[in-house]
Scaffold this motif. Sequence first.
Motif, mmCIF file in Angstrom:
data_model
loop_
_atom_site.group_PDB
_atom_site.id
_atom_site.type_symbol
_atom_site.label_atom_id
_atom_site.label_comp_id
_atom_site.label_asym_id
_atom_site.label_seq_id
_atom_site.Cartn_x
_atom_site.Cartn_y
_atom_site.Cartn_z
ATOM 1 N N LEU A 397 0.827 -1.100 -0.009
ATOM 2 C CA LEU A 397 -0.163 0.119 0.010
ATOM 3 C C LEU A 397 0.903 1.306 0.001
ATOM 4 O O LEU A 397 2.001 1.215 0.545
ATOM 5 N N ASP A 398 0.173 2.531 -0.451
ATOM 6 C CA ASP A 398 0.959 3.535 -0.371
ATOM 7 C C ASP A 398 1.363 4.224 0.812
ATOM 8 O O ASP A 398 2.184 4.911 0.988
ATOM 9 N N GLN A 502 -9.274 2.734 3.696
ATOM 10 C CA GLN A 502 -8.097 2.701 3.092
ATOM 11 C C GLN A 502 -8.036 0.963 2.769
ATOM 12 O O GLN A 502 -7.396 0.762 1.513
ATOM 13 N N ASP A 521 -15.088 -3.004 -8.421
ATOM 14 C CA ASP A 521 -14.599 -2.869 -9.866
ATOM 15 C C ASP A 521 -16.215 -2.452 -10.489
ATOM 16 O O ASP A 521 -16.043 -1.328 -11.278
ATOM 17 N N ILE A 525 -14.758 1.651 -8.150
ATOM 18 C CA ILE A 525 -13.837 2.305 -6.984
ATOM 19 C C ILE A 525 -12.466 1.420 -7.221
ATOM 20 O O ILE A 525 -12.794 0.279 -7.046
ATOM 21 N N ASP A 526 -11.411 2.070 -7.390
ATOM 22 C CA ASP A 526 -10.318 1.539 -7.550
ATOM 23 C C ASP A 526 -9.143 2.014 -6.631
ATOM 24 O O ASP A 526 -8.075 1.695 -6.813
ATOM 25 N N ASP A 527 -9.645 2.814 -5.682
ATOM 26 C CA ASP A 527 -8.490 3.265 -4.869
ATOM 27 C C ASP A 527 -8.740 2.907 -3.403
ATOM 28 O O ASP A 527 -8.339 3.335 -2.242
ATOM 29 N N ILE A 528 -9.214 1.547 -3.233
ATOM 30 C CA ILE A 528 -9.451 0.988 -1.816
ATOM 31 C C ILE A 528 -8.891 -0.327 -2.004
ATOM 32 O O ILE A 528 -9.288 -1.290 -2.911
ATOM 33 N N ALA A 529 -7.932 -0.628 -1.184
ATOM 34 C CA ALA A 529 -7.442 -2.040 -1.026
ATOM 35 C C ALA A 529 -8.296 -2.991 -0.442
ATOM 36 O O ALA A 529 -9.036 -2.774 0.423
#
Length: 692
Positions: A397-398, A502, A521, A525-529
Amino acid sequence: MADPSSYRPKPGQIPDSPGVYKFRDEHRRVIYVGKAKSLRQRLANYFQDLAGLHPRTRTMVTTAASVEWTVVSTEVEALQLEYSWIKEFDPRFNVKYRDDKSYPYLAVTMNEEFPRVQVMRGHKKKGVRYFGPYAHAWAIRDTVDLLLRVFPVRTCSAGVFKNAARTGRPCLLGYIGKCSAPCVERISPEDHRELADEFCDFMTGRTGTYIRRLEKQMMEAADEMEYERAARLRDDVEALKKAMEKNAVVLADATDADLIAVAEDELEAAVQIFHVRGGRVRGQRGWVTDKVEAVTTSDLVEHALQQLYGEETGDAVPKEVLVPALPDPVDPVQQWLTDRRSSGVSLRIPQRGDKKALMETVQRNAQQALALHKTKRASDLTTRSRALEEIAEALDLDSAPLRIECYDISHLQGDDVVASMVVFEDGLQRKSEYRRFQIKGFEGQDDVRSMHEVITRRFKRYLAEKEKTGEWADGEDADGAGRLNDLTAEEGRPKRFAYPPQLVVVDGGQPQVAAARRALDELGIDDIAVCGLAKRLEEVWVPEEEDPVVLPRTSEGLYLLQRVRDEAHRFAITYQRTKRAKRFRAGPLDEVPGLGETRKQALVKHFGSVRKLRSATIDQICEVPGIGRKTAETIAAALAAAAPAAPAVNTATGEIMEYEADEADGVPETTAGPSGKPVTAGAPDERRGQET
């Protein structure tokens, strides 16, 4: 990170009058609430050069995305509105004192026919007199045990009281003289209430009257040679004196006061409060807070006063409040306290004598509380930070996942399928954010489809709330200004699904993880792990990976994921059991549309049982208050269509035993089985299925 100049109001838009202001983040959540004598001057301080701001203030204004305000008439009104908004919105950057424990109180339920003395925690109830708070519940019980010799007030629960009244026999305390036994009418309601009033008077500090009265009665009994009675009165006097000794005299003038002391450093502050009544310390409590905003000691005292007296009225606010520093300005706060007490309140700093010496004692307690808190928390902060960093590194993760949501599915052999959502923020439970789901899209057992449905529903709500809160609310001025009377209860309140995590954790392996990822998908939503934790080997699964991520058994990150998963499982199981128990308790009256609990109870009370109600005519049903003819026809039709439950069978003799439905909700009465344990007719054997 937002630039404060992007949402800074135009010059001249902010009024030069008292008011309360709110900063919101990009999700429209209120992150800070403040009050000001002049809104224009106060808000201008937030929009100066960032380099000149306090680091915590700089963090707040760069996190915010908008600011708005409400104009009020006086500073006292601003203080009241600020307190109510802090309580309602729970802003992230406001000082919020948190109790290190739920302090117990000695409570007397004067709102009941026969007042009861008991230990109470939590929110205060109307009509109940409270004394304390105490550091330990056993201290309350010791005090009560001594006082019951002289003031034998009821202490039993409602169930014990009703059972004693039904059997005509009091409990043990009634036999040994520590209860006046109102349950069997040994004392009238009026005399018992007078006894409770005397108990309360003694607890408020009026002790001399009762001791002198008992000593006089003791001497009279001795003169009349009633030595046994004199001995009992002597023991009563000693019991009262022993109870008084538990609270040493600290102020000789029998003062009623609260003393508040603050110990602080750059990051945290601890507050200690001593409650002095009748010159004796009657209670003590302490709070700790993170200093998430730039605050002075005066600000901390003001926030403590708001939290301490925000819900109190009358004598709960003492005549005198002693503090280490006065709020600035002091007049609105003192007037607010006076309004809550309905009489004058002195807010001041003790300068000399016993009160100053006692304030020093309270200050030492605050310093010790802060030192103990920092000692306990140091390891916790380090551990949580390391756990979040390990999770971020393992899942690539970032940044560390500060908000984690975990989902679990629970059912019993495909029945009552439910799901849970639990939230951890900064590695700690956020129970106010927990949510429960019923699976509605299909029947039967399919954990993968259930997980897809739950994730879809949760994040559809998130997208809807995000779209709804992305603009100014209808009816609000474009400059962000609003009037107090124009605001609704829902304005600005954080919505249930408006804040995204997150990291999404699902209880399961690769299939559940794939279902959750597919649901996100499909919603774009593509910014949630997403990850999953499988129970068998505690493997961490991630989407589109054939092999799991294996964290060391000693990993703090794995331990945190396990705690999150186990909490979701516990929450789901609890909800599933509740639904199952409710289904088992359901009776034929539950199937009647539009028939609420009040009218169901009225029907059963009128006829005595559901069986007798089933045999009643429509005209007889109409005789029940609140039941019209149309409703009576619906009830009769529903009861006629519902087949009577199977009768109970005595397994020892084979005898068929008749029973009637329970008066409240149609639960069959229990009968005694061969072992003497109760057996309920038609009750399912819960050992046949396993909860998942």
